[in-house]
Design an enzyme around this catalytic site. Structure first.
Site, PDB file in Angstrom:
ATOM      1  CB  CYS A 119      -0.924   0.008   1.217  1.00  0.00           C
ATOM      2  SG  CYS A 119      -2.349   1.104   0.978  1.00  0.00           S
ATOM      3  CB  CYS A 121      -1.499   4.813   3.693  1.00  0.00           C
ATOM      4  SG  CYS A 121      -1.502   3.105   4.242  1.00  0.00           S
ATOM      5  CB  CYS A 129      -4.436   3.833   0.508  1.00  0.00           C
ATOM      6  SG  CYS A 129      -4.675   3.562   2.276  1.00  0.00           S
ATOM      7  CE  LYS A 198      -7.382  -1.193   5.125  1.00  0.00           C
ATOM      8  NZ  LYS A 198      -6.003  -0.972   4.691  1.00  0.00           N
ATOM      9  NE  ARG A 208      -5.931   4.974   9.580  1.00  0.00           N
ATOM     10  CZ  ARG A 208      -7.157   5.314   9.192  1.00  0.00           C
ATOM     11  NH1 ARG A 208      -7.663   6.466   9.583  1.00  0.00           N
ATOM     12  NH2 ARG A 208      -7.843   4.519   8.396  1.00  0.00           N
ATOM     13  NE  ARG A 220      -6.244   4.906   5.554  1.00  0.00           N
ATOM     14  CZ  ARG A 220      -5.182   5.707   5.461  1.00  0.00           C
ATOM     15  NH1 ARG A 220      -5.097   6.598   4.488  1.00  0.00           N
ATOM     16  NH2 ARG A 220      -4.212   5.620   6.359  1.00  0.00           N
ATOM     17  CE  LYS A 251      -6.583  -3.552   8.308  1.00  0.00           C
ATOM     18  NZ  LYS A 251      -5.420  -3.078   7.603  1.00  0.00           N
ATOM     19  CE1 TYR A 316      -0.188  -5.116  14.619  1.00  0.00           C
ATOM     20  CE2 TYR A 316      -2.564  -5.131  14.985  1.00  0.00           C
ATOM     21  CZ  TYR A 316      -1.476  -4.755  14.233  1.00  0.00           C
ATOM     22  OH  TYR A 316      -1.654  -4.033  13.080  1.00  0.00           O
TER      23      TYR A 316
END
Ligand code: PBG
Ligand code: ZN
Length: 328
Positions: A119, A121, A129, A198, A208, A220, A251, A316
């Site tokens: 991407c 971004c 993006c 997404k 971010r 976005r 997502k 994560y």
């Protein structure tokens, strides 16, 4: 008066429960995201994501070894470049930060699967993006010029050793453009994991901070999907399959489990769910306050993604989850 059917019969002991359990989370299901930054020996914790760090390439390699030793099959790399510009040079440059990290990880741990986020971004000065007309402050991302940059980015990532290309910008035709670019460059066997559905989500906030990729103006919503739409996700998926996607992603994950389920009903391709930054940070914050049991909540959530149909989970919590599964 007395029920004949007693589902509780099969819940009486841990052994019985284990025997009839339908969904079992394993390390194989997980993908761990990593953020690469320039420099040497850098490990900068992301304020809004306790336990997540921006890492220089040498540290990324150490981390990748740990991930591999835990039995997690793959990482996904994001990059924070030295400088950002209109053309997102850092995204497609042969010595870009993600390219450097991919090469270093593959050299150190050839077996670990390196997925790269494709991407713009993180690399554009405006944080969108895609490509914008010079001086356009309305944030109208130009679709087709962006495809050219994404194609270049994917090819440079492939050359750097990436195993899977994961385009995340929600541009129309991005899978086809990247497939063409990869095939022309001889990477016919490199799979594409498309961020197919997404959503324009507030759950991306902490990411971010981590990727330093917040849009400098606007939002976005002209390219990411509206949270109210599920049929549109199926349309996006159909198009990505026609364009040659090998795997599909939904997502965020938690608020969109119905979408995961619906997509599974229309395709046999592997489906990934991205347990995004905001989902992680909410659990962390509550756990740090002593309000929830982080281990139990996390394993329950990850198992639920799998039950909803996810074949793969980007999280994560991947390293923690594997350690907790081993304890269990
Ligand atoms: C952007 C991108 C985003 C995430 C990964 N790549 C979202 C965005 O900034 O719109 C979010 C991941 C997360 O929140 O964990 N292409
Ligand atoms: Zn993006």
């Amino acid at each position: 008066m007395f029920p004949i059917n007693r589902p509780r019969r099969l819940r009486q002991t841990p052994q019985l429960r284990r025997m009839v359990r339908e969904t079992i989370l394993t390390a194989n299901d997980l993908i761990y995201p990593l953020f690469a930054v320039p420099g040497q020996s850098v490990a900068q914790e992301v304020k809004s994501m306790p336990g997540v760090y921006q890492l220089s390439v040498d540290k990324i390699v150490d981390e990748a070894k740990e991930v591999y030793d835990l039995g997690i099959p793959a990482i996904i790399l994001f990059g924070i470049p030295e400088t950002k510009d209109m053309e997102a040079t850092g995204a497609w440059h042969d010595h870009g930060i993600v390219q450097q990290a991919a090469t270093a990880v593959k050299k150190a741990i050839p077996d670990l699967i390196v997925i790269v986020d494709t991407c713009l971004c993180e690399y554009t000065d405006h944080g969108h993006c895609g490509y914008l007309e010079t001086g356009d402050l309305t944030g109208r991302v130009l679709n087709d010029p962006t495809l050219e940059l994404l194609k270049k980015t994917a090819v440079s990532q492939a050359k750097a050793g990436a195993d899977i290309i994961a385009p995340s910008g929600m541009m129309d035709g991005f899978v086809q453009a990247i497939r063409e670019g990869l095939d022309e460059a001889g990477f016919n066997d490199l799979p594409i994991l498309s961020y197919a559905a997404k959503y324009a989500s507030a759950y991306y906030g902490p990411f971010r901070d981590a990727a330093e990729s917040a849009p400098q103006f606007g939002d976005r919503r002209t390219y990411q999907m509206d949270p109210g739409n599920a049929r549109e996700a199926l349309k996006e998926v159909e198009l990505d399959i026609e364009e040659g996607a090998d795997m599909l992603m939904v997502k965020p994950a938690l608020s969109y489990m119905d979408v995961i389920w619906r997509i599974k009903e229309i395709t046999d391709l592997p489906v990934a769910a991205y347990n995004v930054s905001g989902e992680y940070s909410m659990v962390k914050a509550a756990a740090l306050n002593g309000w929830i049991d982080e281990k139990k909540v996390t394993l329950e959530t990850l198992t639920s993604f799998k039950r909803a149909g996810a074949d793969l989970i980007l999280t994560y919590h991947a390293k923690d989850a594997v350690r907790w599964l081993e304890e269990a």
